[in-house]
Scaffold this active site. Structure first.
Site, PDB file in Angstrom:
ATOM      1  N   GLU A  43       9.155 -23.692  10.703  1.00  0.00           N
ATOM      2  CA  GLU A  43       8.680 -22.564  11.137  1.00  0.00           C
ATOM      3  C   GLU A  43       9.015 -22.513  12.636  1.00  0.00           C
ATOM      4  O   GLU A  43       9.575 -21.498  13.187  1.00  0.00           O
ATOM      5  CB  GLU A  43       7.322 -22.570  11.094  1.00  0.00           C
ATOM      6  CG  GLU A  43       6.476 -22.233   9.794  1.00  0.00           C
ATOM      7  CD  GLU A  43       7.128 -20.878   9.244  1.00  0.00           C
ATOM      8  OE1 GLU A  43       6.954 -19.971  10.199  1.00  0.00           O
ATOM      9  OE2 GLU A  43       7.417 -20.655   8.342  1.00  0.00           O
ATOM     10  N   CYS A 216       5.467   2.928  -0.213  1.00  0.00           N
ATOM     11  CA  CYS A 216       6.041   2.806   1.222  1.00  0.00           C
ATOM     12  C   CYS A 216       5.896   4.126   1.995  1.00  0.00           C
ATOM     13  O   CYS A 216       6.781   5.071   1.668  1.00  0.00           O
ATOM     14  CB  CYS A 216       7.329   2.148   1.438  1.00  0.00           C
ATOM     15  SG  CYS A 216       8.170   2.030   3.066  1.00  0.00           S
TER      16      CYS A 216
END
Length: 346
Positions: A43, A216
């Site tokens: 990360e 969406c």
């Protein structure tokens, strides 16, 4: 820009989880593990860095520092040396500090809750949530740049994210969208990352491949690239740096350790000067300087105009600036800024 749509798309998390298991990325070296050390390392490396670049660095880092105890015990210079070329070196310094705090504060075991992970150096809210979700199945929302893009488009969230209150509202929506079952948190979190990295791109959308395109709002409005909205622009600046490239008869190069703050903090570098006159004043041996073609090195907020000057040196009469002679076999293994490494290797 239309008002924020607060209605959450039905079945969003389920469709994301199912899509990730069928079509998402499955074979990255930091996947398929619940080892918080590896997830944390990946990360941090992936912040502001392409996956293709991290694929080279990640295994080398693990070979040298296989666990958090090894990393914590290492000298910072060793960590910076392996990080060299990845850029944003504050990440490496915080990585080292974080490993030491994990050992000192938590007995060598990463805390399991995002709230506690956030107290460690270099771990922000989204990174903490990613570690907690992947390793401990905590229902914690991530919200990095890719995820902001996905969620603002899906939700039709048109508020200006330059304002803290609007980003805070998006965090709340991201939390509301999480799957109900903790077991789904790792694939769901990975799905958000994958969708933003491979399908819902900044300047291009592949809506036909998106598992949530039917709901969406940005697609329905015909303007997916209008999201996310963030009006505050980065202010760029520039600086001119003169670099003293001194080499002696043994092929050693004069390097100095940069201060702990400022540009290239903590790295080894050619001595840096604000002007040609200051550079020449640091050289007391005479001889003609050889001027190397200058070039521009682009950082996130800053353009560096670099002017190297090559000098012949002597072990008996080094430059008057701080530093040390370093063997040609040694400097490639030091933590060097990318442009300095490229110059020395040219």
């Amino acid at each position: 820009m239309p008002e924020t749509v607060m209605t959450l798309p039905e079945g969003f998390a389920r469709r994301m989880v199912d899509w990730q298991r069928r079509h998402g990325r499955q074979s990255l070296p930091w996947q398929n593990t619940q080892d918080p050390y590896r997830v944390w390392l990946s990360e941090i490396m992936l912040q502001q860095t392409q996956v293709s670049t991290v694929l080279d660095y990640f295994p080398r880092f693990l070979t040298r520092f296989p666990d958090v105890a090894c990393l914590a015990a290492a000298p910072q210079d060793d960590v910076l040396a392996l990080w060299s070329g990845l850029g944003y070196y504050s990440r490496a310094r915080n990585l080292h500090k974080c490993a030491q705090e994990v050992m000192g504060r938590f007995g060598g075991a990463f805390p399991r809750r995002a709230e506690d992970l956030q107290t460690l150096p270099g771990i922000g809210r989204s990174t903490a949530a990613a570690i907690a979700a992947f390793c401990f199945q905590e229902r914690a929302a991530i919200l990095d740049g890719n995820v902001k893009r996905v969620l603002t488009r899906v939700l039709g969230y048109g508020e200006d994210l330059a304002l803290a209150k609007n980003e805070k509202a998006l965090w709340a929506l991201a939390q509301d969208l999480l799957p109900k079952q903790a077991v789904d948190m790792p694939p769901y979190t990975q799905a958000l990352m994958d969708l933003g990295a491979t399908v819902c791109l900044p300047r291009k959308t592949q809506c036909e491949a998106c598992p949530v395109s039917a709901g969406c709002q940005a697609k329905a409005r015909g303007e997916p690239l209008a999201y996310p909205v963030k009006t505050r622009k980065l202010k760029r600046s520039s600086a001119t740096l003169w670099l003293l490239w001194a080499v002696n008869a043994r092929g050693q190069v004069w390097l100095q350790k940069r201060p702990d703050t400022g540009i290239w903090a903590g790295l080894f570098s050619l001595p840096v000067f604000e002007s040609e006159a200051h550079l020449l004043a640091a050289w007391t041996q005479g001889g003609e300087p050889r001027y190397i073609a200058s070039w521009k090195h682009v950082l996130t907020h800053l353009d560096l105009h670099l002017h190297p000057v090559h000098m012949l040196g002597s072990e008996q009469l080094p430059p008057v600036c701080d530093g040390q002679w370093v063997d040609a076999q040694v400097w490639p293994n030091l933590g060097l800024p990318a442009p300095i490494r490229a110059l020395l290797g040219s």
